[in-house]
Design a protein around this motif. Structure first.
Motif, short mmCIF file in Angstrom:
data_model
loop_
_atom_site.label_atom_id
_atom_site.label_comp_id
_atom_site.label_asym_id
_atom_site.label_seq_id
_atom_site.Cartn_x
_atom_site.Cartn_y
_atom_site.Cartn_z
N PRO A 45 0.48 -1.22 0.22
CA PRO A 45 0.03 0.08 -0.09
C PRO A 45 0.42 1.08 -0.08
O PRO A 45 2.20 1.51 0.60
CB PRO A 45 -1.10 0.20 1.38
CG PRO A 45 -1.12 -1.24 1.02
CD PRO A 45 0.63 -1.94 1.32
N LYS A 46 0.30 2.37 -0.50
CA LYS A 46 0.64 3.56 -0.69
C LYS A 46 1.63 4.33 0.90
O LYS A 46 2.20 4.65 0.43
CB LYS A 46 1.12 4.36 -1.58
CG LYS A 46 1.09 5.72 -2.34
CD LYS A 46 -0.14 6.95 -2.44
CE LYS A 46 0.37 8.24 -3.01
NZ LYS A 46 0.28 9.00 -4.44
N GLN A 47 0.47 3.54 1.04
CA GLN A 47 0.46 4.17 2.77
C GLN A 47 1.84 4.00 3.90
O GLN A 47 2.82 5.06 4.38
CB GLN A 47 -0.86 4.50 3.40
CG GLN A 47 -1.06 2.92 4.06
CD GLN A 47 -2.00 2.57 5.51
OE1 GLN A 47 -2.88 2.93 4.88
NE2 GLN A 47 -1.58 1.84 6.03
N TYR A 48 2.16 3.21 2.93
CA TYR A 48 3.58 2.89 3.23
C TYR A 48 4.34 3.20 3.58
O TYR A 48 5.86 4.20 3.90
CB TYR A 48 3.80 0.72 3.70
CG TYR A 48 2.90 0.48 4.07
CD1 TYR A 48 1.16 0.39 5.38
CD2 TYR A 48 2.68 -1.79 3.95
CE1 TYR A 48 0.74 -0.38 5.82
CE2 TYR A 48 1.83 -2.56 4.47
CZ TYR A 48 0.76 -1.40 5.35
OH TYR A 48 -0.24 -2.64 5.96
N CYS A 50 4.07 6.49 2.33
CA CYS A 50 4.52 7.63 2.43
C CYS A 50 4.86 8.06 4.20
O CYS A 50 5.77 9.16 4.64
CB CYS A 50 2.92 8.91 2.01
SG CYS A 50 2.33 8.09 0.52
N ASN A 51 4.64 6.75 4.74
CA ASN A 51 4.51 6.44 6.05
C ASN A 51 6.13 6.68 6.21
O ASN A 51 7.07 7.33 7.85
CB ASN A 51 3.71 5.77 6.52
CG ASN A 51 2.71 5.96 6.69
OD1 ASN A 51 1.89 7.23 6.70
ND2 ASN A 51 1.84 5.18 7.30
N LYS A 54 7.91 10.03 5.53
CA LYS A 54 8.09 11.12 6.56
C LYS A 54 9.45 11.26 7.09
O LYS A 54 9.84 12.09 8.09
CB LYS A 54 6.90 11.49 7.23
CG LYS A 54 5.77 11.64 6.39
CD LYS A 54 4.67 11.37 7.19
CE LYS A 54 3.41 10.93 6.59
NZ LYS A 54 2.11 11.11 7.65
N ALA A 115 -8.01 0.53 -1.45
CA ALA A 115 -6.40 1.18 -1.16
C ALA A 115 -5.56 1.33 -2.55
O ALA A 115 -6.20 0.92 -3.49
CB ALA A 115 -6.18 0.60 -0.24
N GLU A 116 -4.49 2.30 -2.40
CA GLU A 116 -4.17 2.15 -2.89
C GLU A 116 -2.41 1.83 -3.04
O GLU A 116 -1.82 1.91 -1.72
CB GLU A 116 -3.67 4.51 -3.58
CG GLU A 116 -4.42 4.90 -4.07
CD GLU A 116 -3.46 6.11 -4.10
OE1 GLU A 116 -3.72 6.35 -5.70
OE2 GLU A 116 -4.18 6.95 -3.22
#
Length: 212
Positions: A45-48, A50-51, A54, A115-116
């Protein structure tokens, strides 16, 4: 997310093997690294991404961010990388207004079940070598009307940018260079972090790089 562990371990083994080969003078091409990265990170997932991104600017070499801030006093500063946009976007976000732009490879995500998820690189404009970095630099110089570039690089992938700087009477600064590329750069800096580089930039700022 444990279901991704097998593919991540496989990718880790590939990287370890590539580093061992490099120690014996056998390089793995950037294109092969990219293809392996696509395989290793597929469906994550893209959120991984991005997280994680950071946290990366704060993990830069000590003195790197101060160097960018110092350079931005007199010039437009950007990053020209064969890396991925998810990470460079975070650098741009956290270092504005000192960092003005970045150029990199772009990851492609698709929405699946809300989810992306990662599906690979955008292949239409893939950047894989030093000549791509040269083209991007020349395009940016034209965009900003910049006549005298300062390039900071560290390996074979940066030598064409250093050549552009030299051709335009600018300067190429190399950080912890390998012996095979050190003659391409005008100045060579060795150190465990960017503090010596920051000191050099402060000295250069007192005069004019283009005037020598």
């Amino acid at each position: 997310d444990w279901k991704f562990l097998p593919q991540l371990l496989s990718g880790g083994i590939f990287i370890l093997t590539a580093k061992m080969k490099r120690a014996f003078g056998i390089n793995t091409s950037n294109l092969k690294m990219i293809k392996r990265y696509e395989h290793t990170m597929r469906n994550i997932p893209k959120q991984y991404f991005c997280n994680l991104a950071k946290h990366l600017p704060a993990m830069s070499y000590y003195g790197a961010i101060d160097t960018i801030k110092e350079l931005s006093k007199k010039a437009t500063v950007g990053i020209n990388s064969l890396g991925i946009d998810v990470i460079l976007k975070e650098y741009l976000s956290q270092l504005r207004p000192y960092l003005s732009f970045f150029d990199s490879n772009v990851l492609r995500f698709e929405r699946v079940k809300g989810a992306e998820i990662f599906k690979g690189y955008e292949t239409g404009n893939l950047k894989i070598d030093k000549f791509h970095k040269r083209q991007i630099l020349e395009k940016r110089l034209g965009e900003f009307g910049a006549m005298c570039p300062l390039v900071i690089g560290h390996n074979e992938g940066d030598v064409e940018m250093a050549r552009v700087a030299r051709e335009k009477k600018g300067m190429g600064i190399g950080f912890n260079l390998s012996s095979s590329v050190e003659d391409t750069f005008d100045v060579r800096i060795t150190g465990k972090d960017w503090q010596p580089l920051y000191g050099l930039i402060q000295v250069l700022q007192r005069g004019s790089i283009c005037d020598g």
